[in-house]
Scaffold this motif. Structure first.
Motif, PDB file in Angstrom:
ATOM      1  N   ALA A   1      36.715  18.759 100.087  1.00  0.00           N
ATOM      2  CA  ALA A   1      36.126  19.914 100.006  1.00  0.00           C
ATOM      3  C   ALA A   1      34.930  19.788  98.950  1.00  0.00           C
ATOM      4  O   ALA A   1      35.035  19.684  97.498  1.00  0.00           O
ATOM      5  N   PRO A   2      33.727  20.046  99.526  1.00  0.00           N
ATOM      6  CA  PRO A   2      32.566  19.955  98.512  1.00  0.00           C
ATOM      7  C   PRO A   2      32.543  21.036  97.468  1.00  0.00           C
ATOM      8  O   PRO A   2      33.067  22.152  97.919  1.00  0.00           O
ATOM      9  N   PRO A   3      31.960  21.177  96.509  1.00  0.00           N
ATOM     10  CA  PRO A   3      31.703  22.421  95.596  1.00  0.00           C
ATOM     11  C   PRO A   3      31.295  23.730  96.359  1.00  0.00           C
ATOM     12  O   PRO A   3      30.362  23.508  97.076  1.00  0.00           O
ATOM     13  N   PRO A   4      32.054  24.655  96.116  1.00  0.00           N
ATOM     14  CA  PRO A   4      31.635  25.856  96.972  1.00  0.00           C
ATOM     15  C   PRO A   4      30.696  26.702  96.151  1.00  0.00           C
ATOM     16  O   PRO A   4      30.656  26.606  94.982  1.00  0.00           O
ATOM     17  N   ALA A   5      29.834  27.313  97.128  1.00  0.00           N
ATOM     18  CA  ALA A   5      29.015  28.554  96.362  1.00  0.00           C
ATOM     19  C   ALA A   5      29.871  29.538  96.127  1.00  0.00           C
ATOM     20  O   ALA A   5      30.922  30.163  96.669  1.00  0.00           O
ATOM     21  N   THR A   6      29.216  30.445  95.145  1.00  0.00           N
ATOM     22  CA  THR A   6      30.256  31.468  94.857  1.00  0.00           C
ATOM     23  C   THR A   6      29.656  32.920  94.701  1.00  0.00           C
ATOM     24  O   THR A   6      28.321  32.814  94.639  1.00  0.00           O
ATOM     25  N   GLU A   7      30.287  33.933  94.958  1.00  0.00           N
ATOM     26  CA  GLU A   7      29.327  35.371  94.732  1.00  0.00           C
ATOM     27  C   GLU A   7      30.537  36.193  94.110  1.00  0.00           C
ATOM     28  O   GLU A   7      31.738  36.232  94.913  1.00  0.00           O
ATOM     29  N   LYS A   8      29.933  37.219  93.404  1.00  0.00           N
ATOM     30  CA  LYS A   8      30.782  38.430  93.222  1.00  0.00           C
ATOM     31  C   LYS A   8      30.116  39.599  93.318  1.00  0.00           C
ATOM     32  O   LYS A   8      29.052  40.225  93.235  1.00  0.00           O
TER      33      LYS A   8
END
Length: 632
Positions: free
Chosen positions: A445-452
């Protein structure tokens, strides 16, 4: 039990009552646009699914063996023929019983042909109850032994009445060769939905080799020819265009009664097919597990010791163009023909006029030249120029052969095979895992992008499964989750906004997943043909999907320290994946069995696999075309 009730069972009752009442009401309203936008957020390159399936399939195709002696090759050839026939063509008791049945032939009317030949109508049983209409072009005044020829055809609605096929048979008859013009499934007289080539996968679903009827239709045709009192068993030719070219290489490679093969624009290596979508073939050309035993390069080399003319078209507007299809076949076969000390027996012809997908006069004359060199060596009277015969062509009505009204087709054979299924006690976790080719896989699992958006947080994962597949996942949370649900749908994760909102409101972490073949992981061109290619290399799309979802569940337990975990699917195709995961998850070499998911819920799933035999279900409609392949 409803989906809501099943999810509720995952949560402590003291925490669920108020949120649950809210989610029930909310389910009647559209999901907030923020959730839909988060689910639609692109994660992977649109070209990636196609690139990955191409690389995966090509990597699994066997290479030619590094043999250096004729003795070693003969051992390999014998084993390969045996394995293809026993493990692929005649897999299962039912297919073997068809193979062992007697060839039944009914001779019918004789038509006047043209100068020097007549046409005898006949039908023969490829397998009990399945009759093939055929025409025997027989030279007049036969004396002694004569060559024989099996004429097969491809995807041509005219079937045995196709003009180029009639002309080939007429010209051979005028040269003293008996030619059997046979009908192919779903063409000509057999042009019916029940013979659609994708329906052979309904037989595979029942554990019966769907390839067997195709092979038997050809081998029984050879039986008919070689039973003729005048047949010379040392001079037996097969030729055909497109699907007929495929038939030619298969029967000629595996049945050594054939002494001259002329496949025309009919096949290429599986590695070539992975790269060139134009070459991807129907179910019979890409049967379950064939590439675990042999590639079409091997089949071409199996012609060594006999005679072969490989014909391709330079500007082919269908498939198998010369420049990409022919070189790998020659590279495989030429060294083997040289081991026999007979390099001249392997020839090739590339048509440039018209150069499109054809078996017209230039290609026919190339065949006649090979016939002359092979069957009439040193005969100065043999002329390879086509004898004009267009006025002798007959209509489809004139060439029609009476068939029984109850002639069986693939669909009827599948219905018959399924009546006794499933067998009592046949389903265990181990057997199901073997049938779907389930594998325990690791996840990176590569680091994920995030959004809120509002009170909803999303993490966008491009998870690597088995270092082979990239699986896009949107992880959505609202507040502190009390459980995790893997959510999948036939229509892809973009369709899951309302369901996701319901689960978030109930306190669930939602992992919206697009596994192999669906949503963002959908293959952008000829998707179901790549699914067939995967099955030909020894895997199953259903197994890939099941393995991916199981791997994601194990990853989620660790990543989110989450228990319980639920799996929920919407739609019949991924519902089939979920059904398999209810029964099996094998981990590690010790084959430890455990229940991976606390709840598995299906919405709009199949009530029974017997629904897949229904009139509207063909392989191209399924995520997982061929399931079985181990027993009949």
């Amino acid at each position: 039990m409803s989906a809501l009730t099943r999810i509720a069972r995952l949560l402590p009752w003291s925490l669920v009552l108020a949120p649950w009442a809210f989610s029930l009401a909310f389910a009647q309203s559209p999901a907030p646009p923020g959730v839909a936008a988060l689910l639609a957020h692109p994660i992977i390159d649109p070209a990636l699914p196609l690139a990955e399936v191409r690389a995966y399939a090509a990597s699994r195709v066997p290479a030619m063996p590094a043999v250096t002696t004729l003795a070693d090759w003969k051992i390999f050839a014998e084993h390969t023929r045996r394995d293809v026939l026993e493990k692929i063509v005649f897999r299962g008791d039912t297919a073997r019983s068809w193979r062992d049945a007697k060839t039944t032939v009914v001779w019918l009317d004789t038509l006047p042909g043209g100068p020097g030949y007549s046409i005898k109508k006949l039908r023969y049983e490829a397998l009990p109850g399945l009759w093939i209409p055929a025409l025997l072009y027989l030279p007049d005044n036969v004396s002694g032994k004569i060559p024989v020829h099996l004429a097969v055809n491809g995807h041509d609605k005219d079937g045995k009445a196709a003009a180029y096929k009639q002309l080939r048979c007429i010209n051979l008859a005028k040269r003293g060769i008996a030619s059997l013009n046979v009908e192919w499934f779903a063409q000509g007289q057999l042009r019916a939905d029940g013979f659609s080539h994708y329906r052979m996968n309904q037989l595979d679903l029942c554990g019966v080799s769907g390839l067997a009827p195709f092979y038997l239709a050809m081998s029984r045709g050879l039986d008919v020819l070689l039973a003729l009192p005048s047949a010379d068993a040392t001079r037996v030719a097969v030729s055909g265009l497109s699907g007929g070219g495929w038939q030619t290489i298969v029967i000629s490679a595996l049945d050594t009664r054939v002494t001259l093969a002329n496949p025309v624009a009919g096949y290429s290596s599986y590695r070539t097919r992975a790269e060139f979508p134009s070459d991807l073939g129907d179910s019979e050309q890409t049967p379950n597990d064939l590439a675990t035993v042999a590639d079409y390069t091997h089949l071409t080399a199996l012609l060594a010791g006999r005679n072969a003319l490989l014909t391709y078209n330079a500007k082919d507007n269908c498939c198998f163009a010369t420049d990409h299809a022919l070189p790998p076949l020659l590279a495989a076969a030429e060294p083997i023909f040289k081991l026999y000390g007979q390099p001249e027996r392997l020839r090739w012809h590339s048509n440039s006029d018209p150069g499109t997908h054809n078996f017209e006069v230039d290609n026919r004359q190339a065949f006649y030249r090979m016939v002359g060199a092979t069957f009439f060596p040193g005969d100065a009277a043999f002329n390879a120029q086509e004898i004009p015969s267009q006025p002798e062509l007959k209509t489809a009505a004139e060439l029609e052969v009476p068939l029984p009204s109850d002639n069986l087709d693939f669909h009827q054979l599948a219905l018959a095979a399924s009546r006794a299924l499933p067998r009592a006690g046949a389903v265990t976790r181990a057997t199901l895992a073997a049938v779907v080719h389930y594998q325990p896989h690791a996840v990176t699992a590569p680091p994920p992008a995030t959004e809120k958006r509002g009170d909803t947080t999303a993490a966008f994962y491009a998870l690597r499964v088995a270092d082979t597949w990239t699986v896009p996942v949107v992880a959505l949370t609202r507040g502190t989750p009390r459980g995790t649900t893997l959510l999948v749908a036939d229509a892809g994760r973009k369709s899951l906004a309302a369901r996701t909102e319901l689960l978030l409101a109930a306190g669930q972490r939602v992992l919206a997943v697009d596994p192999f073949y669906f949503g963002e992981s959908k293959i952008k061109e000829r998707d179901f043909l790549y699914a067939l290619l995967v099955a030909a290399t020894g895997d199953r799309p259903l197994g890939i999907q099941s393995s991916q979802l199981a791997a994601l569940a194990r990853w989620a337990r660790i990543e989110f320290k989450s228990a319980p975990i639920a799996l929920e699917s919407i739609g019949p195709r991924l519902g089939l994946v979920d059904e398999s995961l209810k029964l099996v998850d094998l981990v590690g070499d010790e084959q430890v069995v455990f229940d991976l998911f606390d709840i598995v819920d299906l919405v709009d799933g199949f009530g029974s696999l017997k629904q897949l035999r229904g009139d509207h279900w063909l392989v191209k409609h399924l995520a997982c075309p061929p399931l079985s392949g181990h027993r009949s």
